[in-house]
Design a protein around this motif. Structure first.
Motif, short mmCIF file in Angstrom:
data_model
loop_
_atom_site.label_atom_id
_atom_site.label_comp_id
_atom_site.label_asym_id
_atom_site.label_seq_id
_atom_site.Cartn_x
_atom_site.Cartn_y
_atom_site.Cartn_z
N ARG A 102 -15.77 7.97 -7.23
CA ARG A 102 -14.58 7.47 -7.96
C ARG A 102 -13.53 7.09 -6.94
NH1 ARG A 102 -12.35 4.65 -10.72
NH2 ARG A 102 -11.14 5.01 -12.60
N VAL A 103 -13.16 5.81 -6.93
CA VAL A 103 -12.25 5.28 -5.92
C VAL A 103 -11.16 4.45 -6.60
CG1 VAL A 103 -12.04 3.85 -3.85
CG2 VAL A 103 -14.13 5.19 -4.24
N ILE A 104 -9.93 4.71 -6.23
CA ILE A 104 -8.78 3.92 -6.68
C ILE A 104 -8.18 3.27 -5.45
CG2 ILE A 104 -6.62 3.91 -7.97
CD1 ILE A 104 -8.92 5.00 -9.62
N VAL A 105 -8.06 1.95 -5.46
CA VAL A 105 -7.54 1.21 -4.31
C VAL A 105 -6.23 0.53 -4.70
CG1 VAL A 105 -7.99 -0.62 -2.62
CG2 VAL A 105 -9.89 0.77 -3.50
N LEU A 106 -5.17 0.79 -3.94
CA LEU A 106 -3.93 0.07 -4.17
C LEU A 106 -4.06 -1.31 -3.54
CD1 LEU A 106 -1.02 0.14 -5.27
CD2 LEU A 106 -0.29 0.84 -2.99
N SER A 107 -4.12 -2.30 -4.38
CA SER A 107 -4.23 -3.68 -3.92
C SER A 107 -2.86 -4.34 -4.09
CB SER A 107 -5.33 -4.40 -4.73
OG SER A 107 -5.47 -5.73 -4.33
N GLY A 108 -2.75 -5.33 -4.91
CA GLY A 108 -1.46 -5.99 -5.13
C GLY A 108 -1.64 -7.13 -6.10
N TRP A 109 -0.54 -7.64 -6.59
CA TRP A 109 -0.55 -8.67 -7.61
C TRP A 109 -1.31 -9.91 -7.16
CZ3 TRP A 109 3.67 -12.24 -9.88
CH2 TRP A 109 3.50 -12.36 -11.29
N VAL A 110 -1.23 -10.23 -5.87
CA VAL A 110 -1.84 -11.47 -5.38
C VAL A 110 -2.85 -11.22 -4.27
CG1 VAL A 110 0.23 -12.76 -5.98
CG2 VAL A 110 -0.02 -11.91 -3.66
N ALA A 111 -3.12 -9.97 -3.92
CA ALA A 111 -3.95 -9.67 -2.75
C ALA A 111 -5.32 -10.32 -2.83
CB ALA A 111 -4.07 -8.16 -2.57
N ILE A 251 1.99 -17.89 -3.76
CA ILE A 251 1.08 -17.69 -4.89
C ILE A 251 1.87 -17.25 -6.13
CG2 ILE A 251 -0.82 -16.25 -5.74
CD1 ILE A 251 -1.88 -16.21 -2.84
N MET A 252 2.95 -16.51 -5.93
CA MET A 252 3.80 -16.13 -7.06
C MET A 252 4.63 -17.31 -7.57
SD MET A 252 5.04 -12.22 -6.26
CE MET A 252 5.50 -12.38 -4.55
N HIS A 253 4.89 -18.27 -6.68
CA HIS A 253 5.70 -19.43 -7.04
C HIS A 253 4.87 -20.52 -7.71
CE1 HIS A 253 8.88 -22.38 -6.95
NE2 HIS A 253 8.22 -23.16 -6.11
N ASN A 254 3.62 -20.71 -7.25
CA ASN A 254 2.83 -21.83 -7.79
C ASN A 254 2.08 -21.50 -9.08
OD1 ASN A 254 0.45 -20.43 -7.03
ND2 ASN A 254 0.27 -21.52 -5.09
N GLY A 255 2.20 -20.27 -9.56
CA GLY A 255 1.63 -19.91 -10.85
C GLY A 255 0.25 -19.30 -10.81
N LYS A 256 -0.39 -19.25 -9.64
CA LYS A 256 -1.74 -18.69 -9.57
C LYS A 256 -1.73 -17.18 -9.90
CE LYS A 256 -3.59 -21.99 -6.19
NZ LYS A 256 -4.15 -22.15 -4.81
N ALA A 257 -0.71 -16.48 -9.44
CA ALA A 257 -0.64 -15.04 -9.73
C ALA A 257 -0.52 -14.80 -11.23
CB ALA A 257 0.55 -14.43 -9.00
N GLN A 258 0.35 -15.56 -11.88
CA GLN A 258 0.58 -15.38 -13.31
C GLN A 258 -0.67 -15.74 -14.12
OE1 GLN A 258 2.48 -16.82 -11.10
NE2 GLN A 258 4.63 -16.21 -11.34
N GLN A 259 -1.39 -16.77 -13.68
CA GLN A 259 -2.58 -17.20 -14.40
C GLN A 259 -3.64 -16.10 -14.42
OE1 GLN A 259 -4.44 -20.66 -12.68
NE2 GLN A 259 -5.88 -20.91 -14.36
N ASP A 260 -3.89 -15.48 -13.27
CA ASP A 260 -4.89 -14.42 -13.21
C ASP A 260 -4.40 -13.17 -13.94
OD1 ASP A 260 -7.55 -13.81 -11.84
OD2 ASP A 260 -6.36 -12.07 -11.24
N TYR A 261 -3.13 -12.87 -13.81
CA TYR A 261 -2.54 -11.70 -14.47
C TYR A 261 -2.71 -11.76 -15.98
CZ TYR A 261 1.52 -9.03 -16.32
OH TYR A 261 2.34 -8.19 -17.02
#
Length: 287
Positions: A102-111, A251-261
């Motif tokens: 069991r593994v929890i990895v802190l990644s990030g919104w756009v990582a 990536i947060m500005h061009n909308g890619k982050a929001q699309q995947d989120y």
């Protein structure tokens, strides 16, 4: 469960330790600072003093654990992004060698969307393990790093901002989401877990922070990435890390982050930015 946490007494790991100890788990908390032993013990956890860059130490600490929480501390002065990758390699080697499932990895919104740095891909070498990639948006605590910019420029400036809609998050809400995920039934494979406390445009966030500190006209301005990169380097951030941060913000500005989120159901926290802003205002005027 026997759980090993990384991140020392940071914004996430400290409240996470408290939650897991309260739930009755046996927690070991890794820190590089021996002076933090007493504080870790006071939380009810066992300190493990060493570096995640030290593979033998990591192997010894992970041995016998049921679950691990892995985060990679970022050194903004570093010129060697490969060193960050090496930390992830050490995690993967230690998890495989000790049989942790069991593994929890802190990644990030756009990582996972970055071209220059791929923290999640390393863990694809762990088939048969339950791996959760925690993908929080920008932390409320990031506003602490913007104090001098706000004071001297009168605005927040980055290569995202304005009307960009962002999934801001309180570190305490990330800790709560991780604690719940650790206690949930494990499912073999890889799973993204988005965490959000308040979805706001950058303009709305700037207004909330501005009103709290007595600057009701505070704005969040968007400028070209190269200008942001130059400013970061001037403040002591290495060119390599500056380029990475600019890529993340783009990536947060061009909308890619929001699309995947929006393809996933995020865990929603309790602390709104307005709650944090009151604490921030007190700190802002005292420092």
């Amino acid at each position: 469960m026997k759980i090993v946490l990384t991140g020392s007494l940071g914004h996430i790991s400290q409240p996470l330790t408290t939650l897991l100890v309260k739930a009755g788990h046996q927690v070991t908390l890794i820190s590089t600072d021996p002076h933090k032993k007493s504080r870790i013990l006071a939380l009810g956890a066992q300190p493990a003093i060493g570096s995640i860059g030290d593979l033998p130490f990591l192997l010894q600490t992970f041995n016998g654990a049921d679950a691990v929480y892995c985060m990679n501390p970022l050194d903004f002065s570093s010129r060697d992004l490969d060193a960050w990758d090496n930390h992830m390699d050490h995690y993967v080697q230690a998890i495989r060698a000790t049989g942790i499932r069991r593994v929890i990895v802190l990644s990030g919104w756009v990582a996972h969307l970055l071209q220059s740095y791929h923290p999640e891909k390393k863990f694809e070498a762990l088939p048969g393990v339950s791996v959760t990639f925690v993908r929080p948006g920008p932390f409320y605590s990031n506003f602490y790093h913007l104090k001098e910019m706000i004071r001297h420029q009168g605005n927040i400036v980055s290569n995202y901002g304005g009307a960009d809609r962002i999934a801001f998050v309180a570190p305490e809400d990330i800790a709560a989401a991780i604690a719940a995920e650790i206690e949930a039934p494990a499912v073999t494979g890889f799973k993204p877990l988005y965490v959000v406390s308040d979805e706001l445009t950058c303009n709305e966030a700037a207004q909330i922070i501005g009103e709290a500190i007595g600057m009701p006209h505070l704005q969040w301005l968007t400028v070209p990435g190269e200008q942001v990169k130059q400013g970061l380097e001037a403040s002591g951030v290495s060119p390599e890390v500056a380029a990475l941060l600019v890529e993340m913000q783009e990536i947060m500005h061009n909308g890619k982050a929001q699309q995947d989120y929006h393809l996933h159901q995020p865990v929603r926290g309790k602390q709104k930015l307005s709650d944090f802003a009151r604490e921030y205002a007190t700190w802002y005027h005292q420092n």
